[in-house]
Design an enzyme around this catalytic site. Structure first.
Site, PDB file in Angstrom:
ATOM      1  N   HIS A  30       0.841  -1.205   0.000  1.00 34.32           N
ATOM      2  CA  HIS A  30       0.000   0.000   0.000  1.00 34.32           C
ATOM      3  C   HIS A  30       0.875   1.253   0.000  1.00 34.32           C
ATOM      4  O   HIS A  30       0.695   2.154  -0.838  1.00 34.32           O
ATOM      5  CB  HIS A  30      -0.894  -0.031   1.241  1.00 34.32           C
ATOM      6  N   GLU A  31       1.824   1.292   0.932  1.00 28.97           N
ATOM      7  CA  GLU A  31       2.695   2.466   1.033  1.00 28.97           C
ATOM      8  C   GLU A  31       3.654   2.551  -0.155  1.00 28.97           C
ATOM      9  O   GLU A  31       3.994   3.647  -0.612  1.00 28.97           O
ATOM     10  CB  GLU A  31       3.488   2.432   2.344  1.00 28.97           C
ATOM     11  N   HIS A  34       1.957   4.409  -2.928  1.00 31.05           N
ATOM     12  CA  HIS A  34       2.016   5.861  -2.715  1.00 31.05           C
ATOM     13  C   HIS A  34       3.399   6.392  -3.111  1.00 31.05           C
ATOM     14  O   HIS A  34       3.522   7.408  -3.808  1.00 31.05           O
ATOM     15  CB  HIS A  34       1.773   6.191  -1.238  1.00 31.05           C
TER      16      HIS A  34
END
Length: 372
Positions: A30-31, A34
Site C-alpha cells: 500500500h505504502e 504511494h
C-alpha cells in the site's frame, strides 16, 4: 479456562506470525504504491517505514530514508509537500513544493495508489485461488472430512462425497433463511436444525448414492453433530474466467462491506460492545488467521484476500485522515477553483485522524470485552 488462556489457545504462534506477514505485506505494498506514484511525478519521499514506532534500522537510498520500525504492523511514507515545513525560525509553514505543487489529478493519483494496490492484490490473489482451488459451485456440497466415530461415519458418508439434493429437492444457488440470503450449500446447516427423516442424494466418484437417516437436532438438551466438514463444491477455471469471476465477486461484495462499516460506526456511536461477526479487530483478525493457518494454505489465501479488500475499501471511505478523505478534500479544492488552505486541511485531517484512532481503540476494547 480464563480469558488469557483462551486468547493463548486461539492465537497460535503460527497464526500470529502469519498475521504479521499478511498485514505487513498488505501495508508495505500500500505504502509502496504511494511512494511509486509520488516519485513517478517527480515528488521526493523523505522516508519509508516498514512498521511503526521507534526506528530499529535505517538506510539512505535514492533520496529516501528506508526504515524498519519496532511495531511490525503498519507503516508510512513521508512525501515531500504533504506536511508543514519548518522555516529558519522553526515555525511550521504551509508546503510549497513537492506534493503541494501537483495538479489535482496528480494528487489524487498519489492518494488513490495505495487503496488501488490493495484492491489489485486482492483481485490477484482471488484469481490465483479460483485457478488453483477452483470456482465454487454454490448448489453442490463437498464433504471435506468425516469425523471418526461420528453419526456421519456410521451412515457411510465419506470425504469427497458431493451432496446434490436434500430430501428429494435439488439445492438452489441461493436461499433465504430468516430474511438473510445464503448460498445453497449452506442450507445443510438449516436442514440439520429440523428433526425427522432426511435423505442426502450424493455424487460419489460419478456414481449416485442415497443416504437416509432419522435426525434429532438435540438429545436431552444437548446439540447433536452429524460429524462432517463441508463447503461448496468447486470446478476448475481458466485465467479469463477466474479474473472475470474475481471482479464480479468483488463488485457484489461492496454493498456488504459498506453495510458492515456502517454497522461498525453505529456501534461506535452507541458504544455497543457486543460481538460483531462482520468486522474484527486485531485480536479477532489474529484468531481468524490462526484458524486459517491450521486449516490449509488456501484458507490463508482467503484471509489475505479479505484483509486486502477490507484495507482498500476502508481507506477509500471519505473520512478525513484516510486516503478517501484526502481525495475528497483535493476534489473540493478543484471544484472551488483553489485548494483549501493548509491550516484548514490540517484541522480537518486532524479531526478525521482522531476519529479513526478512537474507532480503532473501540474495536480493540470490544475484542477484549467480548472474550472475557
Amino acid at each position: 479456562m480464563n480469558p488469557f488462556q483462551g486468547f493463548a489457545a486461539a492465537l497460535t504462534p503460527s497464526g500470529l506470525l502469519w498475521t504479521v506477514l499478511i498485514l505487513g505485506a498488505a501495508t508495505f505494498l500500500h505504502e509502496l504504491a504511494h511512494y511509486a506514484l509520488a516519485r513517478w511525478q517527480g515528488v521526493g519521499v523523505k522516508s519509508f517505514s516498514v512498521g511503526m514506532g521507534p526506528i530499529l534500522l535505517r538506510r539512505e537510498w535514492r533520496g529516501t530514508q528506508w526504515r524498519i520500525s519496532l511495531l511490525p504492523l503498519g507503516g508510512y511514507v513521508e512525501i515531500d509537500g504533504m506536511a508543514p515545513q519548518p522555516d529558519a525560525d522553526g515555525v511550521p509553514r504551509a508546503p510549497t513544493t513537492g506534493f503541494a505543487r501537483l495538479p489535482a489529478a496528480g494528487k489524487v493519483a498519489v492518494l488513490l495508489a495505495g487503496p488501488l494496490m490493495n484492491l489489485l492484490l486482492g483481485l490477484g490473489l482471488m484469481t490465483g485461488l479460483f485457478m488453483g482451488q477452483g470456482l465454487p459451485v454454490p448448489d453442490r456440497v463437498h464433504i471435506e472430512a468425516v469425523v471418526a466415530g461420528s453419526r456421519a461415519e456410521a451412515l457411510g458418508l465419506k470425504p469427497g462425497d458431493v451432496i446434490t439434493a436434500i430430501d428429494g429437492q435439488d439445492l438452489p444457488d441461493r436461499a433465504t433463511v430468516n430474511g438473510q440470503e445464503i448460498a445453497g450449500w449452506e442450507t445443510v446447516r438449516e436442514v440439520l436444525k429440523t428433526p425427522g427423516p432426511h435423505v442426502f442424494t450424493l455424487d460419489r466418484a460419478g456414481q449416485p448414492q442415497r443416504v437416509t437417516f432419522d435426525w434429532r437436532p438435540t438429545v436431552n438438551g444437548e446439540r447433536q453433530l452429524l460429524g462432517i466438514q463441508y463447503g461448496p463444491d468447486s470446478r476448475r477455471a481458466g485465467l479469463a474466467e477466474a479474473v472475470s469471476t474475481s471482479v464480479s465477486s468483488t463488485v457484489q461484495v461492496v454493498p456488504q462491506v459498506l453495510a458492515a462499516f456502517g454497522n461498525l460506526f453505529k456501534r461506535f456511536f452507541t458504544l455497543d460492545l457486543s460481538r460483531d461477526q462482520n468486522v474484527s479487530g486485531p485480536i479477532g483478525t489474529a484468531e481468524i488467521v490462526s484458524q486459517a493457518a491450521a486449516a490449509s494454505p488456501w484458507a490463508l489465501v482467503q484471509v489475505a484476500i479479505m484483509l486486502n479488500l477490507s484495507l482498500a475499501f476502508f481507506n477509500l471511505l471519505p473520512i478525513p485522515g484516510l486516503d478517501g478523505g484526502r481525495i475528497l478534500l483535493v476534489l473540493l479544492g478543484a471544484v472551488k477553483g483553489r485548494p483549501l488552505t493548509h491550516e484548514q486541511e490540517n484541522a480537518i485531517n486532524f479531526m478525521g485522524f482522531a476519529f479513526v484512532m478512537l474507532l480503532m481503540l473501540f474495536v480493540v476494547v470490544r475484542d477484549v470485552v467480548t472474550r472475557l
